[in-house]
Design a protein around this motif. Structure first.
Motif, mmCIF file in Angstrom:
data_model
loop_
_atom_site.group_PDB
_atom_site.id
_atom_site.type_symbol
_atom_site.label_atom_id
_atom_site.label_comp_id
_atom_site.label_asym_id
_atom_site.label_seq_id
_atom_site.Cartn_x
_atom_site.Cartn_y
_atom_site.Cartn_z
ATOM 1 N N ARG A 1 7.875 -5.818 -2.608
ATOM 2 C CA ARG A 1 8.905 -4.971 -1.995
ATOM 3 C C ARG A 1 9.258 -5.563 -0.632
ATOM 4 N NH1 ARG A 1 7.928 1.251 -2.197
ATOM 5 N NH2 ARG A 1 5.871 0.584 -1.478
ATOM 6 N N THR A 2 10.545 -5.871 -0.451
ATOM 7 C CA THR A 2 11.014 -6.434 0.808
ATOM 8 C C THR A 2 11.926 -5.429 1.515
ATOM 9 O OG1 THR A 2 12.991 -7.446 -0.150
ATOM 10 C CG2 THR A 2 10.961 -8.749 -0.217
ATOM 11 N N PRO A 3 12.063 -5.540 2.835
ATOM 12 C CA PRO A 3 12.901 -4.577 3.565
ATOM 13 C C PRO A 3 14.392 -4.861 3.457
ATOM 14 C CG PRO A 3 11.906 -6.140 5.075
ATOM 15 C CD PRO A 3 11.330 -6.439 3.725
ATOM 16 N N TYR A 4 14.762 -6.012 2.904
ATOM 17 C CA TYR A 4 16.167 -6.413 2.945
ATOM 18 C C TYR A 4 16.838 -6.468 1.573
ATOM 19 C CZ TYR A 4 14.197 -8.062 7.350
ATOM 20 O OH TYR A 4 13.529 -8.139 8.520
ATOM 21 N N VAL A 5 16.158 -7.035 0.577
ATOM 22 C CA VAL A 5 16.793 -7.292 -0.714
ATOM 23 C C VAL A 5 16.380 -6.232 -1.738
ATOM 24 C CG1 VAL A 5 17.116 -8.965 -2.564
ATOM 25 C CG2 VAL A 5 16.787 -9.760 -0.208
ATOM 26 N N LYS A 6 17.349 -5.464 -2.223
ATOM 27 C CA LYS A 6 17.122 -4.475 -3.281
ATOM 28 C C LYS A 6 15.934 -3.565 -2.963
ATOM 29 C CE LYS A 6 19.043 -7.475 -6.893
ATOM 30 N NZ LYS A 6 18.785 -8.157 -8.182
ATOM 31 N N PHE A 7 15.882 -3.095 -1.724
ATOM 32 C CA PHE A 7 14.787 -2.211 -1.315
ATOM 33 C C PHE A 7 14.792 -0.929 -2.138
ATOM 34 C CE2 PHE A 7 13.290 1.451 1.094
ATOM 35 C CZ PHE A 7 11.995 1.048 1.405
ATOM 36 N N LYS A 8 13.596 -0.482 -2.511
ATOM 37 C CA LYS A 8 13.453 0.766 -3.269
ATOM 38 C C LYS A 8 12.429 1.653 -2.580
ATOM 39 C CE LYS A 8 14.702 -1.100 -7.776
ATOM 40 N NZ LYS A 8 15.213 -2.350 -7.180
ATOM 41 N N SER A 9 12.729 2.930 -2.510
ATOM 42 C CA SER A 9 11.770 3.880 -1.963
ATOM 43 C C SER A 9 10.601 4.013 -2.927
ATOM 44 C CB SER A 9 12.435 5.245 -1.758
ATOM 45 O OG SER A 9 12.756 5.824 -3.018
#
Length: 277
Positions: free
Chosen positions: A185-193
């Protein structure tokens, strides 16, 4: 596993690939097809047909001599080895050869490339991964010479991952190696909660309910880039092989968008196995 293809250039990197193939071949009672591609220069190709034939025969004889020396290794004893020499260095041919030979796996050694060389030339590893419909295992600093303890499949829980994951499960089951999943999980690309990701995982598991995959085999890593997250996970969890799926982007699409799978295989110092989506 019945047949393994190993492209070699007689370097230390290709010998590590050959050692790995030898281990798998003994474990699976498989045959190894060793391939060397002659690098004929444009100067040679532009000469007369008779001159090309003379040069080709010369390099063929030289390759045969080097093959004999290169394949004279104790770790190859008892394994059926088939050496093949190709005239031109066109790496898309490896996929054609793999399908003709009905090979289960391509294993190749690589030192990778970086910077401007990577942008304008690319590595042989990337070219093979991009073109091959056969799984490609990339070996870097150390050969695999003992049983695998853990493999990890880099996953984003999309439908595209299902077929490569099932193929990877089948392969690693024959190697008696457990396969787990890792999501970065990255903060920039396709972020998901957390909620969105959990829902996506549940839907993915539902589609794979016959595979035996459970939530306890899924790991989530948070990092600034997918590459860094995967490298961190492999190191921390002592993963023997990282498995990635690739679309095999080509041309300008690949130039501008790149391929995370190819980049990971090219830049990492641990074994990476790629499956075509």
């Amino acid at each position: 596993m019945k047949k393994i293809i190993v492209p070699v250039d007689f370097s230390d990197y290709s010998e590590r690939a050959l050692q790995t193939a030898a281990f798998f071949a003994k474990e699976q009672n498989a045959e190894i097809v060793v391939v060397h591609m002659l690098e004929l220069s444009n100067a040679v190709i532009n000469q007369s047909q008779s001159y090309i034939q003379e040069e080709a025969v010369f390099y063929m004889k030289l390759a045969e001599k080097r093959f004999k020396e290169f394949l004279n290794k104790p770790y190859l004893e008892g394994i059926k080895i088939t050496p093949i020499i190709k005239h031109f260095k066109i790496f898309s041919e490896l996929d054609v050869l793999a399908r003709e030979e009905e090979a289960d796996l391509i294993i190749m050694g690589s030192k990778g490339t970086s910077g401007m060389q990577e942008i304008f030339v690319g590595s042989n590893t990337e070219k093979v991964i991009r073109h091959s419909k056969t799984p490609v295992l990339v070996i870097k600093e150390e050969a695999i010479t003992s049983s695998l303890k853990k493999a990890a499949f880099a996953c984003d829980f999309s439908d595209d991952d299902i077929d490569p994951l099932l193929k990877a499960e089948k392969l690693f089951s024959t190697l008696k190696c457990p396969l787990e999943l890792v999501y970065v999980r990255t903060p920039y690309v396709k972020f998901k909660s957390t909620k969105e990701l959990n829902e996506r995982i549940k839907l993915f598991l539902h589609k794979l309910q016959d595979s035996g995959l459970t939530e306890d085999k899924i790991h989530v890593v948070s990092e600034y880039s997918i590459e860094e997250g995967l490298r961190y996970f492999v190191t921390q969890e002592n993963v023997d092989v990282l498995v990635v799926a690739t679309h095999g982007k080509k041309g300008f699409t690949h130039f501008f968008e790149g391929s995370i799978s190819e980049d990971v295989a090219n830049h990492s110092n641990f074994p990476v196995l790629s499956f075509k989506i």
